[in-house]
Design an enzyme around this catalytic site. Structure first.
Site, PDB file in Angstrom:
ATOM      1  N   SER A 106       0.787  -1.228   0.000  1.00  0.00           N
ATOM      2  CA  SER A 106       0.000   0.000   0.000  1.00  0.00           C
ATOM      3  C   SER A 106       0.820   1.280   0.000  1.00  0.00           C
ATOM      4  CB  SER A 106      -0.994  -0.011   1.163  1.00  0.00           C
ATOM      5  OG  SER A 106      -0.333   0.232   2.372  1.00  0.00           O
ATOM      6  N   LYS A 149      -5.559   4.751   9.201  1.00  0.00           N
ATOM      7  CA  LYS A 149      -4.601   5.624   8.527  1.00  0.00           C
ATOM      8  C   LYS A 149      -5.059   7.078   8.568  1.00  0.00           C
ATOM      9  CE  LYS A 149      -2.774   2.052   5.431  1.00  0.00           C
ATOM     10  NZ  LYS A 149      -2.821   1.472   4.057  1.00  0.00           N
TER      11      LYS A 149
END
Lengths: 210, 210, 210
Positions: A106, A149
């Site tokens: 990612s 996140k």
């Protein structure tokens, strides 16, 4: 030695060219996950290209770095053919901190952005954070842990967060108190990332810098 | 992070040159399995050839990629000798997504098609999907899981599915409700794949593009 | 996915130059074991030689391939010195199918024959099958499982089977119903293999093809 959870992960108040804030997630929650890249050499007529990678990375992340590198080179060859940076630079890309193991795909768009920032000699707005898997043809693929996140991003002073379009549903479902003060920018292709991260790029200088 | 099972696996609505939809099968059922390849460099007089491979691949799939690469080079040398792409291009071939392990020989024809699409700079019809082991001399060998692959193909918007001639019995035995809206194209040699995938290729442009 | 046992293993109805039918044996019985080799490149003034090997092979078989390659080069240098194929060709040799593990030295003469077929650009009679370990100086050594291999050969349409002279006793003891329709050709040296496999070779063309 895990990433700190409740304090800011901002290790760069200002980000030199080549430094970009990515976002990671572990069992302990989300955290800022910086990428930094530098040219090891002074670029001259006889410089040879190279690529080195560090940061205690797992195999998927190493492959992800080679995808980001290939994508970035092809992007420059296509969009900025006059820019000879990757034909001359011995690049080293690192994920601090060195004692923390990292893996997963990612950070793809973050690495590509770091390499472009270096190739353009263009520092990024330090309040941009991003997360997304990158494919070789520039598609941005879905990632996990967007909520964690986003929390880490906000804590670290991020104002604009770039994430994959395929995570739009996750973003929509996130409570307003998390998203408050954060602008979400979904990206389907890398060009969507580019438009946000390099919105103030001087394209003429970028093309002719090296 | 396994392949999605009940939703579309179509990650590319349109496919750039070099991107082809293959079909995989796992314990969870079939899924679209894209291949993408790019040239990392701008092709010039002094460009050097290269080949890089990523996508969390097992040993059989790595060998399969080197077979596809060799076959494609020999195909171009024989059929399009003026096309100098593989003498100059630093090619990178990748299977998204990076965190999913993949193995087996059945993406052979998909990889060869991806490399040819790139060498011809010719984007494929995104409604074509394919599966088949490729041998070095261009024979297409039998694969497993055609039924699961056909289901995944249809779910992902495929209209034409290319499969090995040796799987014709599997195709014949498949219920009509699966095959409805899918055109099956059996292939005995790679040239049978070529005729379907590149039916609208401008051969003059393909020969002289690089 | 093991080799099919009771059905034909003939994957090539016609064999292009470079394709030869060998014979293998496993716990499941004998089976046809094709070798195919191709040149990856168009041969020109600046072509560089190379050798690549695939097919899920064990260490003994890999060494066997390098023996076949060295023997073939020395054979050409001695018998067809004008033929420059191995000075210019980037050769790739493969054993389909990619998912089946293979090992052992008994495909030695098959590999050498595949490489010579390619170097001569001469397709072989597809009804010839062969088995035999090859030494560097061209001696053909005894192999195991001749009976199982003969059964598989016949099932796959072979009419002429080449085997090591040291296996003659095995051949003599084999029941007539197996040997019926199969012509056995014992070989002590590789030149005995050559005389059967290349009996219709145009030697002038072979010498000057490249």
């Amino acid at each position: 030695v895990g990433p700190p959870v409740f304090t800011s992960d901002r290790i760069f108040e200002t980000t030199p060219a080549g430094v970009v804030m990515g976002l990671g997630v572990s069992g302990l929650g989300g955290s800022a996950l910086y990428v930094e890249s530098i040219a090891q050499n002074a670029l001259g007529k006889h410089s040879k290209p190279g690529f080195m990678l560090t940061g205690h990375l797992g195999d998927v992340m190493k492959e992800s770095a080679s995808i980001a590198s290939s994508y970035t080179k092809s992007f420059i060859a296509r969009e900025f053919p006059q820019n000879r940076f990757f034909e001359k630079a011995s690049v080293h890309l690192h994920f601090p901190a060195g004692s923390i193991q990292k893996d997963g795909p990612s950070a793809g768009i973050t690495m590509a952005t770091s390499l472009l920032s270096l190739a353009f000699d263009h520092a990024l707005d330090p309040t941009i954070g991003m997360t997304g898997e990158l494919t070789l043809s520039g598609k941005v693929l879905k990632i996990g842990g967007l909520r964690e996140k986003a929390i880490a991003a906000k804590r670290s002073g991020v104002k604009t967060i770039i994430f994959p379009s395929d995570n739009k549903a996750d973003w929509e479902e996130m409570p307003e108190h998390i998203k408050e003060g954060l602008e979400g920018k979904p990206a389907e292709w890398y060009k969507d990332v580019f438009e946000v991260a390099f919105k103030d790029l001087d394209k003429t200088r970028a093309a002719t810098r090296w």
